[in-house]
Design a protein around this motif. Sequence first.
Motif, PDB file in Angstrom:
ATOM      1  N   LYS A  54       0.230 -11.239  -4.015  1.00  0.00           N
ATOM      2  CA  LYS A  54      -0.434  -9.953  -4.516  1.00  0.00           C
ATOM      3  C   LYS A  54      -1.298  -8.517  -3.857  1.00  0.00           C
ATOM      4  N   PRO A  55      -0.790  -7.474  -4.569  1.00  0.00           N
ATOM      5  CA  PRO A  55      -1.324  -6.216  -3.556  1.00  0.00           C
ATOM      6  C   PRO A  55      -2.674  -6.208  -2.883  1.00  0.00           C
ATOM      7  N   LEU A 113       5.864  -5.321  -1.323  1.00  0.00           N
ATOM      8  CA  LEU A 113       5.436  -5.135  -2.235  1.00  0.00           C
ATOM      9  C   LEU A 113       6.210  -4.249  -3.029  1.00  0.00           C
ATOM     10  N   LYS A 116       8.407  -4.020  -4.994  1.00  0.00           N
ATOM     11  CA  LYS A 116       8.462  -5.029  -6.172  1.00  0.00           C
ATOM     12  C   LYS A 116       7.602  -4.354  -7.299  1.00  0.00           C
ATOM     13  N   TYR A 117       6.494  -3.249  -6.998  1.00  0.00           N
ATOM     14  CA  TYR A 117       5.574  -2.635  -7.817  1.00  0.00           C
ATOM     15  C   TYR A 117       5.339  -1.191  -7.480  1.00  0.00           C
ATOM     16  N   SER A 119       5.404   1.557  -9.064  1.00  0.00           N
ATOM     17  CA  SER A 119       4.163   2.231  -9.616  1.00  0.00           C
ATOM     18  C   SER A 119       2.851   1.748  -8.968  1.00  0.00           C
ATOM     19  N   ASN A 120       2.567   0.934  -8.011  1.00  0.00           N
ATOM     20  CA  ASN A 120       1.233   0.623  -7.348  1.00  0.00           C
ATOM     21  C   ASN A 120       1.340   1.756  -6.242  1.00  0.00           C
TER      22      ASN A 120
END
Length: 392
Positions: A54-55, A113, A116-117, A119-120
């Motif tokens: 969880k970022p 992470l 995986k994400y 754009s975060n």
Amino acid sequence: MRKLSTYLFLVLISMSAYGQTETEILSTANNLIANKKYESAFKMLQNFDPKNEKPDIVLLKVGIAINYFVTSMEHQLFAFKDLEKTEDIMDYRGKQGSFGMYTFPANEILEKLIKKYPSNYKLYKGLGDFYYDALQRYQGSWLKPDSVLSGLIVKNYLIAINHQLEDDAVYYKVGLEILTQKKYKESIPYFVESIKLKNDNADAHYNLAYAYLFCNDRGNALKQAVDSYEMYRDKDNKGDAARMVAQIYSEQKDIKNAIDYYEKANSLGAGNYYNLRPLLGLYAATSNTKTTETLNAFYNLDPENPTIYNDLGDIYYENSKTNELIEFYLSKLSQNEKDKKICGNLHFYLGQLYMNTDKKTAKEHFLKAKTIFSGIYNSDNDVFKAIDEVLK
């Protein structure tokens, strides 16, 4: 009972973590951090997200890891401790004790992470924060070379900047890393932006002055250096800033202000070679009444060190005052009769000073220096080669 009630509170907090939403967990963990319960906060986050998936949870863990660790091993294994409100983390950092240890390779976790994400963009900023902290604490001895770390800091922070996640600290750190790469002109815009967002960061003003100085922009360098001097409270930093201001004034041939700021620097760090040498040069050039006092202070820094004598020779030769230096050395001879090394140095450098005006006296001093040094150094010492060459 106070300690018992605190323990029960933390147990209840830990138990209540199960069933809470991520938002509630983050809020509770931040409250624990505010109350200096660093281990409890990290443990709660770890229990909620043991696989680091969880970022936002991971980013808060990173914040705890780099700001509130008691012990760090390569910034991959961390120890934390809950403190009382009156305690400070520096009371325990680096000291032996019984602490909770947690494996947390933040760089690997954040990089995973990001894949995986992608754009975060908060993850990029968090990774930049982690790499910057690792570089500051492990310079030259971390898992990645400093040059690689510096590049990763800039790369990740620039992504954050490009997606409106910048703050004054991000701009400052990017500027600093670019500056350390000797890209002086390129670093300037980042320091400027950092100062726009937070004008009272003395380090930002100081490093901006440094960058301007290497870009030959003396006017802007002077302004920023003066600002940093006014803002610094720490004596060492304030002294460094005063010395930079003095150097700039000296390069601008503003001798009065140069002397003023070198004196300020010297008052903050008396006995500093980098204050006394330029100050003595300016005093000698202007026949200042403090010349003799400063000459003694500079000489006494290390009368066995050839650098001192070479500097004095340069200063007094440039100002056509070698006779004054000769008188000074002669007075020191009578004061240091029992110190063979100092006497040898004095005779050797007196010989140099007499070379152009009185070769007979110069030869006498060189011969005396050779006799004294023969009782101190091995025959293959370079000083004998120098003396013999001059005597020829």
